[in-house]
Design a protein around this motif. Structure first.
Motif, PDB file in Angstrom:
ATOM      1  N   HIS A 217       1.419  -0.963   0.082  1.00  0.00           N
ATOM      2  CA  HIS A 217      -0.020   0.157   0.260  1.00  0.00           C
ATOM      3  C   HIS A 217       0.868   0.884  -0.058  1.00  0.00           C
ATOM      4  N   PRO A 218       0.968   2.261  -1.021  1.00  0.00           N
ATOM      5  CA  PRO A 218       1.859   3.218  -1.172  1.00  0.00           C
ATOM      6  C   PRO A 218       0.959   4.300  -0.222  1.00  0.00           C
ATOM      7  N   PHE A 219       1.681   4.668   0.791  1.00  0.00           N
ATOM      8  CA  PHE A 219       1.826   5.776   1.499  1.00  0.00           C
ATOM      9  C   PHE A 219       2.009   7.051   1.898  1.00  0.00           C
ATOM     10  N   TYR A 220       1.950   7.953   1.447  1.00  0.00           N
ATOM     11  CA  TYR A 220       2.160   9.384   1.690  1.00  0.00           C
ATOM     12  C   TYR A 220       1.721  10.638   3.316  1.00  0.00           C
ATOM     13  N   TYR A 221       2.569  11.293   3.730  1.00  0.00           N
ATOM     14  CA  TYR A 221       1.970  12.072   4.446  1.00  0.00           C
ATOM     15  C   TYR A 221       1.789  12.700   4.788  1.00  0.00           C
ATOM     16  N   ASN A 222       0.328  13.213   4.979  1.00  0.00           N
ATOM     17  CA  ASN A 222      -0.071  14.821   5.026  1.00  0.00           C
ATOM     18  C   ASN A 222      -0.058  15.232   7.034  1.00  0.00           C
ATOM     19  N   HIS A 256      -7.573   5.191   2.131  1.00  0.00           N
ATOM     20  CA  HIS A 256      -7.194   5.112   3.258  1.00  0.00           C
ATOM     21  C   HIS A 256      -6.947   6.124   3.743  1.00  0.00           C
ATOM     22  N   VAL A 257      -6.918   7.108   4.399  1.00  0.00           N
ATOM     23  CA  VAL A 257      -7.005   8.122   5.145  1.00  0.00           C
ATOM     24  C   VAL A 257      -6.319   7.939   6.864  1.00  0.00           C
ATOM     25  N   SER A 258      -5.707   7.439   7.170  1.00  0.00           N
ATOM     26  CA  SER A 258      -5.649   7.163   8.249  1.00  0.00           C
ATOM     27  C   SER A 258      -4.885   8.342   9.384  1.00  0.00           C
ATOM     28  N   ALA A 259      -5.812   8.847  10.129  1.00  0.00           N
ATOM     29  CA  ALA A 259      -4.710   9.500  11.653  1.00  0.00           C
ATOM     30  C   ALA A 259      -4.376   9.507  12.788  1.00  0.00           C
ATOM     31  N   THR A 260      -2.918   9.572  13.059  1.00  0.00           N
ATOM     32  CA  THR A 260      -2.697   8.250  14.417  1.00  0.00           C
ATOM     33  C   THR A 260      -1.382   9.981  14.297  1.00  0.00           C
ATOM     34  N   HIS A 261      -0.539   9.522  15.186  1.00  0.00           N
ATOM     35  CA  HIS A 261       0.741  10.303  16.259  1.00  0.00           C
ATOM     36  C   HIS A 261       1.695   9.868  15.515  1.00  0.00           C
ATOM     37  N   LEU A 262       1.796   8.998  14.931  1.00  0.00           N
ATOM     38  CA  LEU A 262       3.707   8.715  14.892  1.00  0.00           C
ATOM     39  C   LEU A 262       4.449   9.519  14.234  1.00  0.00           C
ATOM     40  N   ALA A 277      -2.182  10.213   6.895  1.00  0.00           N
ATOM     41  CA  ALA A 277      -1.883   8.969   6.195  1.00  0.00           C
ATOM     42  C   ALA A 277      -2.698   8.630   5.013  1.00  0.00           C
ATOM     43  N   CYS A 278      -2.271   8.989   3.959  1.00  0.00           N
ATOM     44  CA  CYS A 278      -3.405   8.525   2.538  1.00  0.00           C
ATOM     45  C   CYS A 278      -2.736   7.655   2.202  1.00  0.00           C
ATOM     46  N   VAL A 320      -4.877  12.364  -1.477  1.00  0.00           N
ATOM     47  CA  VAL A 320      -4.123  13.365  -0.805  1.00  0.00           C
ATOM     48  C   VAL A 320      -5.424  14.825  -0.968  1.00  0.00           C
ATOM     49  N   LYS A 321      -6.309  14.508  -1.211  1.00  0.00           N
ATOM     50  CA  LYS A 321      -7.034  15.853  -1.634  1.00  0.00           C
ATOM     51  C   LYS A 321      -8.290  15.876  -0.929  1.00  0.00           C
ATOM     52  N   ILE A 322      -8.826  15.017  -0.833  1.00  0.00           N
ATOM     53  CA  ILE A 322      -9.630  14.084   0.861  1.00  0.00           C
ATOM     54  C   ILE A 322      -9.158  14.233   1.696  1.00  0.00           C
ATOM     55  N   SER A 323      -7.920  14.232   2.079  1.00  0.00           N
ATOM     56  CA  SER A 323      -7.110  14.936   3.279  1.00  0.00           C
ATOM     57  C   SER A 323      -6.743  16.179   3.812  1.00  0.00           C
TER      58      SER A 323
END
Length: 429
Positions: A217-222, A256-262, A277-278, A320-323
């Motif tokens: 799963h490609p993952f980009y951090y907003n 997925h848009v995943s909200a974490t404090h990582l 994370a998108c 990313v636009k959704i995020s």
């Protein structure tokens, strides 16, 4: 260069992952069945998911109450302000609220379900190897052993050889070393593409597409800097939006848009940050795993090739636009000091944003599909995990997924092991 962390301990990567306990969907398994994954029917798999799970949440008809793996739904009162505000803002954008991702409805937003109890991760080594199991006379657990190859004699797997040259004889061999480890062991054993094995000077036991078809799963951090009054980072795991892109196939949830404090708090100018994370969860792109040499202690060569189709990139840009829309929506926006990445100066959909994504792309740490199940002549294993061309040799881990599932594969891999232990080996739960 991209990190590819794996858990090399009892419990494997379930000892180091985010402990997200969300099931794959029937739409995922339908794709497996289409390429030869006979027997992976949802009605049966649901019972296997239920068999491994114990949870007080959800519908009795869909959730397990007495299995070895505890699954607990995060609640607002044990989540951060950032996580709960993410859920509220996402719902305010028009996305549905999901009460239970492991229930009948997955499309929408909710806090995470986790295999975490009272702040303690319950990995597979804890959940499935309790004191009673460990006391069985037919079970030996050995630590610090690194497997070199499978010992194959006359077309039969008769044991394994470790990196120190010690042999362990067996009637059957089951590899569960993951999407990087299992193909590497097979290749060193002479099971893989004939041309590549010949180049490495390895005798060929079975000519199979081992190592091909890697998915992630490609993952980009907003990333957003939080205002000081909202910069709590515990617990780290927060919430997730699971949605369909405008390019999704019918029935798919591919974003997925995943909200974490990582994110390290000392790297935020405000002392705290939250990552949206998108991810594209049904990617087309595929890579490979290969050996650099025959040394079992040499790391394999890994090429993810993520976002190497236009459709994958377009879906990531949409994610990313959704995020960023969530980032600008109350009440989440009320907690934000500033956008750290990609930065407010980059417009949605712009060439500069695409370049920023390409330059800082990461993986979700969900590698799969390097020993894929499929039909004879196409797959590495059959639908029961049996390696073609070598009797007594099996692979049971994420590497046999024909395609990465649209959820984090954590509990799906556990379900697969339960399912195949019952179906292939006749083990009663």
């Amino acid at each position: 260069m991209m990190a590819a962390p794996r858990g090399k301990t009892l419990g494997g990567s379930s000892a180091v992952n985010a402990a997200v306990a969300i099931r794959a969907r029937d739409a995922d398994f339908a794709k497996w069945r289409a390429v030869g994954g006979d027997g992976w029917e949802w009605s049966e798999l649901l019972q296997d998911y239920r068999a491994i799970e114990n949870t007080p949440d959800g519908d009795d008809r869909l959730r397990g109450r007495h299995g070895p793996l505890p699954v607990r739904q995060r609640r607002p009162d044990d989540s951060t302000r950032g996580s709960t505000a993410f859920v509220e803002a996402t719902a305010n954008l028009g996305f549905a609220r999901v009460e239970d991702f492991n229930g009948a409805q997955q499309e929408g937003v909710s806090l995470y379900p986790l295999n975490v109890v009272s702040g303690r991760r319950i990995n597979t080594g804890i959940a499935f190897l309790d004191d009673g199991i460990r006391a069985r006379p037919n079970l030996t657990i050995r630590g610090g052993v690194e497997i070199d190859r499978v010992l194959i004699e006359g077309g039969n797997a008769v044991g394994v050889v470790d990196a120190n040259g010690q042999t362990y004889r067996a009637h059957h061999v089951v590899l569960s070393a993951g999407a990087f480890g299992s193909p590497a062991i097979l290749l060193r054993s002479g099971v893989g593409p004939a041309q590549r094995l010949e180049a490495l000077g390895i005798d060929i036991a079975a000519d199979l597409p081992v190592g091909q078809g890697l998915q992630e799963h490609p993952f980009y951090y907003n990333i957003y800097n939080l205002k000081p009054e909202a910069n709590s980072a515990h617990p780290a795991s927060g919430a997730i939006l699971w949605a369909a892109s405008s390019l999704a196939e019918p029935g798919d949830l591919d974003l997925h848009v995943s909200a974490t404090h990582l994110f390290p708090s000392d790297q935020s100018p405000t002392g705290g940050a939250i990552v949206l994370a998108c991810a594209v969860t049904q990617p087309e792109s595929r890579g490979f795993v290969d050996l650099v040499d025959r040394n079992p202690r040499s790391a394999p060569r890994i090429r993810f090739n993520m976002l190497n189709t236009q459709r994958d990139m377009d879906r990531m840009l949409e994610c990313v636009k959704i995020s960023r829309s969530i980032g600008r929506r109350a009440p989440f926006a009320n907690l934000i000091d500033s956008e750290m990445t990609p930065g407010s100066h980059l417009a949605d959909g712009s060439p500069a944003l695409r370049q920023a994504i390409e330059q800082s792309l990461d993986g979700y740490a969900h590698p799969t599909s390097t020993c894929s199940m499929g039909r004879p002549g196409e797959g590495v294993v059959d639908s029961g995990g049996r390696v073609y061309g070598v009797d007594g040799l099996y692979v049971i881990d994420a590497s046999i997924m024909p395609q990465v599932c649209s959820a984090p594969p954590n509990i799906t891999v556990m379900m697969m092991a339960w399912h195949l232990s019952r179906r292939t080996f006749g083990v009663k739960g």
